[in-house]
Design an enzyme around this catalytic site. Structure first.
Site, mmCIF file in Angstrom:
data_model
loop_
_atom_site.group_PDB
_atom_site.id
_atom_site.type_symbol
_atom_site.label_atom_id
_atom_site.label_comp_id
_atom_site.label_asym_id
_atom_site.label_seq_id
_atom_site.Cartn_x
_atom_site.Cartn_y
_atom_site.Cartn_z
ATOM 1 N N GLU A 297 -3.803 4.492 1.953
ATOM 2 C CA GLU A 297 -3.256 3.399 2.759
ATOM 3 C C GLU A 297 -1.800 3.771 3.026
ATOM 4 O OE1 GLU A 297 -3.781 -0.361 4.706
ATOM 5 O OE2 GLU A 297 -5.188 1.045 3.796
ATOM 6 N N ASP B 193 6.419 -7.654 2.356
ATOM 7 C CA ASP B 193 6.674 -6.758 1.236
ATOM 8 C C ASP B 193 7.825 -7.223 0.358
ATOM 9 O OD1 ASP B 193 4.733 -4.602 1.630
ATOM 10 O OD2 ASP B 193 5.763 -4.310 3.538
#
Length: 262
Positions: A48, A59
């Protein structure tokens, strides 16, 4: 077919998928290539890979920092070049992209999907695109045979979980908790109910992400019914802590992966 082959092989072996996340170009493109090759040779199930973005809202601080490091020299052209090199290096491993919507839409949706197909990419997950906007990308994904991944979150309604299950291809990205990415000492929530709901709607494998940093977390995820895990922040932290020593970084990554896979 790469995801299907991977999951079929793992099922026969009664193993969980282990998929690492790193940001392309972190800390630079030369090291990034070596880091990802090390992940592959260490036995990870798939990859990924993130496209660096200036405002990575999904994030936490560790992966935000990796975006900032990569952005010092990142470009879409360099990302595509690295993806081609990785596909040439290994024609079999599934390669997934994690990108923010602005990057894809500013490039041009259909052009982006056409380009990543040419690079040998298998899937795309758009971190900040809600399910309700799925029609903006699904046609291009299907046209270029790219599997579109959607997120199933702990706060989602049953209807939204159904949509995530029905429209995700390759796998469903199932969040272990709400909030942003980041390594955790413990998995805070039991995702078994979400995973059970997803599997009632679709046989598409459910992978657990957010907070995976220890081997015990993978065992927990398996007990919850997950088909595998995605691990990002704990791995990216190793990169952050070894920016002055590439060999040490690669050895520690190898050791970390070896300790997680079973």
């Amino acid at each position: 077919m790469r995801y299907q082959n991977m999951f079929e092989t793992l099922k026969k072996q009664d193993k969980m998928a282990f998929i690492p996340f790193v940001t392309l170009g972190d800390p630079n493109y030369e090291w990034s290539f070596e880091i990802i090759k090390t992940l592959i040779t260490s036995g990870v199930s798939a990859l990924e890979l993130g496209f660096a973005f200036s405002d990575p809202v999904a994030d936490g601080v560790t992966i935000q920092a990796s975006h900032l490091r990569a952005l010092k020299h990142a470009s879409m052209a360099k990302n595509f070049q690295l993806l081609r090199a990785l596909r040439d290096y290994n024609p079999h491993i599934p390669i997934g992209l994690l990108a923010y919507a602005n990057l894809i839409f500013s490039y041009g949706v259909d052009g982006f999907y056409a380009q990543i197909k040419e690079c040998g990419v298998d899937s795309v997950l758009i971190a900040d695109m809600p399910l309700i906007e799925k029609e903006l990308v699904i046609k291009s994904a299907q046209k270029h045979q790219i599997k579109q991944i959607f997120i199933a979150s702990p706060n989602a309604s049953v209807k939204d979980l159904e949509q995530a299950a029905m429209h995700s291809q390759g796998y469903i990205y199932t969040l272990a908790r709400s909030g942003v990415t980041g390594a955790s000492r413990i998995l805070e929530n039991d995702a078994s109910a979400i995973i059970k709901t997803l599997k009632a709607f679709s046989p598409t494998p459910a992978l657990l992400g957010f907070g995976i940093s220890q081997k015990e977390h993978i065992k927990n995820a398996k007990e919850m019914g997950a088909d595998g895990v995605i691990c990002g922040s704990a791995l990216v932290k190793i990169i952050e802590e070894n920016l002055n020593n590439e060999n040490a970084m690669l050895e520690k990554i190898k050791g970390f992966i070896g300790g997680m896979i079973f």
